[in-house]
Design an enzyme around this catalytic site. Structure first.
Site, PDB file in Angstrom:
ATOM      1  N   HIS A 109       6.861 -11.829 -31.290  1.00 44.74           N
ATOM      2  CA  HIS A 109       7.739 -10.686 -31.556  1.00 44.74           C
ATOM      3  C   HIS A 109       7.108  -9.458 -32.245  1.00 44.74           C
ATOM      4  O   HIS A 109       6.433  -9.657 -32.923  1.00 44.74           O
ATOM      5  CB  HIS A 109       8.974 -11.030 -32.239  1.00 44.74           C
ATOM      6  CG  HIS A 109       9.962  -9.913 -32.335  1.00 44.74           C
ATOM      7  ND1 HIS A 109      10.764  -9.578 -31.569  1.00 44.74           N
ATOM      8  CD2 HIS A 109      10.039  -9.216 -33.545  1.00 44.74           C
ATOM      9  CE1 HIS A 109      11.610  -8.598 -31.780  1.00 44.74           C
ATOM     10  NE2 HIS A 109      11.155  -8.371 -33.120  1.00 44.74           N
TER      11      HIS A 109
ATOM     12  N   ILE B 246       0.804  -1.192   0.012  1.00 45.07           N
ATOM     13  CA  ILE B 246       0.071   0.019  -0.117  1.00 45.07           C
ATOM     14  C   ILE B 246       0.901   1.344  -0.043  1.00 45.07           C
ATOM     15  O   ILE B 246       0.728   2.260  -0.784  1.00 45.07           O
ATOM     16  CB  ILE B 246      -0.894  -0.120   1.257  1.00 45.07           C
ATOM     17  CG1 ILE B 246      -2.051  -1.043   0.892  1.00 45.07           C
ATOM     18  CG2 ILE B 246      -1.956   1.540   1.213  1.00 45.07           C
ATOM     19  CD1 ILE B 246      -2.960  -1.295   2.343  1.00 45.07           C
TER      20      ILE B 246
HETATM   21  P1  NAI Z   1       2.554  -4.985   3.734  1.00 43.87           P
HETATM   22  O1  NAI Z   1       2.596  -6.083   4.858  1.00 43.87           O
HETATM   23  O2  NAI Z   1       2.612  -5.002   2.579  1.00 43.87           O
HETATM   24  O3  NAI Z   1       3.751  -3.769   4.459  1.00 43.87           O
HETATM   25  C1  NAI Z   1       3.612  -3.247   5.446  1.00 43.87           C
HETATM   26  C2  NAI Z   1       4.991  -2.644   5.624  1.00 43.87           C
HETATM   27  O4  NAI Z   1       5.133  -1.841   7.086  1.00 43.87           O
HETATM   28  C3  NAI Z   1       6.141  -3.863   5.968  1.00 43.87           C
HETATM   29  O5  NAI Z   1       7.354  -3.455   5.035  1.00 43.87           O
HETATM   30  C4  NAI Z   1       6.608  -3.554   7.397  1.00 43.87           C
HETATM   31  O6  NAI Z   1       7.756  -3.777   7.694  1.00 43.87           O
HETATM   32  C5  NAI Z   1       6.414  -2.087   7.608  1.00 43.87           C
HETATM   33  N1  NAI Z   1       6.286  -1.648   9.204  1.00 43.87           N
HETATM   34  C6  NAI Z   1       5.449  -2.476   9.999  1.00 43.87           C
HETATM   35  N2  NAI Z   1       5.430  -1.778  11.206  1.00 43.87           N
HETATM   36  C7  NAI Z   1       6.157  -0.634  10.951  1.00 43.87           C
HETATM   37  C8  NAI Z   1       6.279   0.453  11.940  1.00 43.87           C
HETATM   38  N3  NAI Z   1       6.085   0.690  13.130  1.00 43.87           N
HETATM   39  N4  NAI Z   1       7.113   1.488  11.348  1.00 43.87           N
HETATM   40  C9  NAI Z   1       7.407   1.366   9.984  1.00 43.87           C
HETATM   41  N5  NAI Z   1       7.283   0.237   9.091  1.00 43.87           N
HETATM   42  C10 NAI Z   1       6.593  -0.441   9.492  1.00 43.87           C
HETATM   43  O7  NAI Z   1       1.069  -4.135   4.482  1.00 43.87           O
HETATM   44  P2  NAI Z   1       0.240  -2.835   3.582  1.00 43.87           P
HETATM   45  O8  NAI Z   1       0.933  -2.276   2.621  1.00 43.87           O
HETATM   46  O9  NAI Z   1      -0.321  -2.088   4.614  1.00 43.87           O
HETATM   47  O10 NAI Z   1      -0.682  -3.841   2.887  1.00 43.87           O
HETATM   48  C11 NAI Z   1      -1.701  -4.707   3.775  1.00 43.87           C
HETATM   49  C12 NAI Z   1      -2.214  -5.802   2.988  1.00 43.87           C
HETATM   50  O11 NAI Z   1      -2.825  -5.403   1.872  1.00 43.87           O
HETATM   51  C13 NAI Z   1      -1.111  -6.706   2.635  1.00 43.87           C
HETATM   52  O12 NAI Z   1      -1.212  -7.848   3.005  1.00 43.87           O
HETATM   53  C14 NAI Z   1      -1.009  -6.729   1.064  1.00 43.87           C
HETATM   54  O13 NAI Z   1      -0.975  -7.911   0.415  1.00 43.87           O
HETATM   55  C15 NAI Z   1      -2.563  -6.184   0.821  1.00 43.87           C
HETATM   56  N6  NAI Z   1      -2.397  -5.458  -0.389  1.00 43.87           N
HETATM   57  C16 NAI Z   1      -2.180  -5.920  -1.613  1.00 43.87           C
HETATM   58  C17 NAI Z   1      -2.154  -5.186  -2.742  1.00 43.87           C
HETATM   59  C18 NAI Z   1      -1.911  -5.651  -4.154  1.00 43.87           C
HETATM   60  O14 NAI Z   1      -1.938  -6.926  -4.211  1.00 43.87           O
HETATM   61  N7  NAI Z   1      -1.340  -4.903  -4.959  1.00 43.87           N
HETATM   62  C19 NAI Z   1      -2.157  -3.733  -2.748  1.00 43.87           C
HETATM   63  C20 NAI Z   1      -2.525  -3.204  -1.398  1.00 43.87           C
HETATM   64  C21 NAI Z   1      -2.455  -4.206  -0.434  1.00 43.87           C
END
Ligand code: NAI
Length: 460
Positions: free
Chosen positions: A439, A183
């Site tokens: 191609h 995200i």
């Molecule tokens: P995410 O799990 O992808 O990333 C969260 C990030 O935040 C990680 O890099 C983590 O290390 C970091 N983090 C955690 N705590 C922290 C802190 N206190 N300070 C700084 N960094 C910290 O989670 P996100 O982006 O919120 O997405 C949530 C879910 O939604 C994911 O499981 C993802 O698979 C899904 N999603 C999928 C998408 C897609 O398929 N294109 C698009 C958007 C979301």
């Protein structure tokens, strides 16, 4: 009391797809959804609106900055943000309306309200039109919500989640993104392109944890070139609104003052307030519903899929599970191959992955060979001016079976489908290398990376 064969709680990609498939298989299906629009987070405030904005912001960026390289001079390029947001809303409305149409077509009974389990095979609909329902099978598909971050209070405005970041009324001057995951990178990219200064704070020493680390490093370099600032190893301890600005505190570093904060540190399953305890369903330590290989909870007649169960929180994973779950209920068969679930980050360029990462193969001592091919050497990528990135194929050292494919580059999200199909069919890298690829296409980079596994790529 209204009787059905199956009650699905939640109409996100997992729940609505399960409901449709169950209806196709002849079940009388009810679906309870608390939002008036169907489609869940993905369609209403997630995948779909974010892609509408990613596309729009990319068009704006092209018109303002890169079309001239193609010999197309455009003057007076202006951002019309309200129009951009209006178009996003139209895209969402068309799709939520589409799900409602599919429900009608498949004769699924839709209930508006909060579903609460009240006993074996019994679910109440709470809200303005309460109902008591019963069914032999109950499927929990309630999805997930944004994970909270200690010290950071979401105010639904300056300090918000992806929901707010999909609808900022004006381009932030300085957007601080907490979390360099899916995200954070997708929405950080949108506002960076529209002119905001974007700083991404990530707790770990890398971005995109879980993705192949080579590809993640390349992504970080590319996004940094695009102007996004990354502060890795940054632990955010507080974010406080001070008038029109927000002060973000980071352990051991100076505060950052900005005007918007996007919290994207993961999501948590929506499993509270569902009455699961009334029938004896116990949650795991992460708040998820434990299930067996057929999505059965350990309580007869109750099933769970999608973000409320183990595995990646992805819409298409939930869909696969929804179909497999109801097919198993009706036919006795139903299976999901978790080794072939792709993951895509819709930045520009896109990042896509399926199967094992190189890091995982090393950790598991699996012998492998690797083939990579850069888009720089692909004719179509040159014509498109999309030469950043590469394809990386990991195949078993002795059997040559494809174990993982990782791509960063234009349309990686579409290209990965071939890799997912290859893994699903147990293909070898030689199978891909010997398959004719039209191609000139970006897909030829996949063929070349497959050739590269055996050290015989043609164009590098
Ligand atoms: P995410 O799990 O992808 O990333 C969260 C990030 O935040 C990680 O890099 C983590 O290390 C970091 N983090 C955690 N705590 C922290 C802190 N206190 N300070 C700084 N960094 C910290 O989670 P996100 O982006 O919120 O997405 C949530 C879910 O939604 C994911 O499981 C993802 O698979 C899904 N999603 C999928 C998408 C897609 O398929 N294109 C698009 C958007 C979301």
């Amino acid at each position: 009391m209204k009787k059905h064969d199956l009650i699905v709680i939640g109409a996100g990609p997992g729940g609505y797809v399960a409901a449709i498939r169950a209806a196709q298989l002849g079940l009388d299906v009810a679906c309870i959804e608390s939002e008036s629009a169907l489609g869940g987070t993905c369609v209403r405030v997630g995948c779909i609106p974010s892609k509408a904005l990613l596309e729009a912001s990319e068009r704006y960026h092209e018109a303002a900055h890169t079309l001239k390289d193609f010999g197309v001079n455009v003057s007076g390029v202006e951002l019309d943000l309200p129009k951009m947001l209006e178009r996003k809303t139209k895209v969402v409305d068309a799709l939520t309306g589409g799900v409602a149409f599919l429900f009608k077509k498949n004769k699924i009974t839709r209930y508006l309200g909060h579903g609460r389990v009240v006993g074996p095979g019994r679910v109440n609909v709470e809200g303005s039109a309460p109902e008591e329902l019963s069914a032999k099978h109950v499927l929990i598909a309630t999805g997930s919500s944004v994970a909270p971050l200690r010290g950071v209070e979401l105010d639904g405005d300056r300090v918000g989640t992806s929901t707010e970041a999909l609808a900022y009324a004006e381009v932030p001057k300085h957007l601080v993104v907490i979390g360099a995951g899916y995200i954070g990178l997708e929405l950080g990219s949108v506002w960076n392109r529209l002119g905001a200064k974007v700083t991404v704070l990530e707790y770990l020493e890398r971005i995109l944890p879980g993705m192949d680390s080579d590809i993640a490093e390349e992504a970080e370099r590319i996004f940094t070139r695009q102007g996004i600032e990354f502060k890795l190893g940054s632990k955010v301890t507080a974010a406080k609104t001070e008038g029109d600005s927000v002060r973000v505190s980071i352990e051991g570093q100076p505060d950052i003052v900005c005007d918007r904060v996007l919290v994207s540190v993961g999501r948590v399953p929506n499993t509270t307030g569902l009455g699961l305890d009334t029938v004896g369903i116990e949650l795991d330590p992460r708040g998820r519903v434990p299930i067996d290989d057929h999505f059965r909870t350990y309580v007869e007649g109750f099933y769970a899929i999608g973000d409320v169960v183990r595995g990646p929180m992805l819409a298409h994973k939930a869909e696969e599970e929804g179909v497999a779950c109801v097919e198993h209920i009706v036919t006795g068969y139903g299976h999901v191959n978790y080794d072939a679930i792709p993951g895509v980050v819709y930045t520009h360029p896109e990042i896509a992955s399926v199967g094992k990462t190189e890091d995982e193969l090393k950790a598991q001592n699996v012998p492998y060979r690797k083939g990579t091919f850069p888009f720089l050497a692909n004719g179509r990528a040159r014509a498109l001016a999309a030469t950043e990135g590469r394809v990386k194929i990991l195949a078993h050292q002795t059997t040559d079976r494809i174990l993982g494919v990782h791509i960063i580059g234009a349309r990686a999200g579409d290209l990965i489908a071939e890799a997912a199909a290859a893994i699903e069919f147990g293909a070898t890298s030689e199978d891909i290398a010997r398959t004719s690829h039209a191609h000139p296409t970006l897909a030829e980079a996949m063929k070349e990376a497959a050739f590269a596994v055996a050290g015989r790529a043609i164009h590098v």
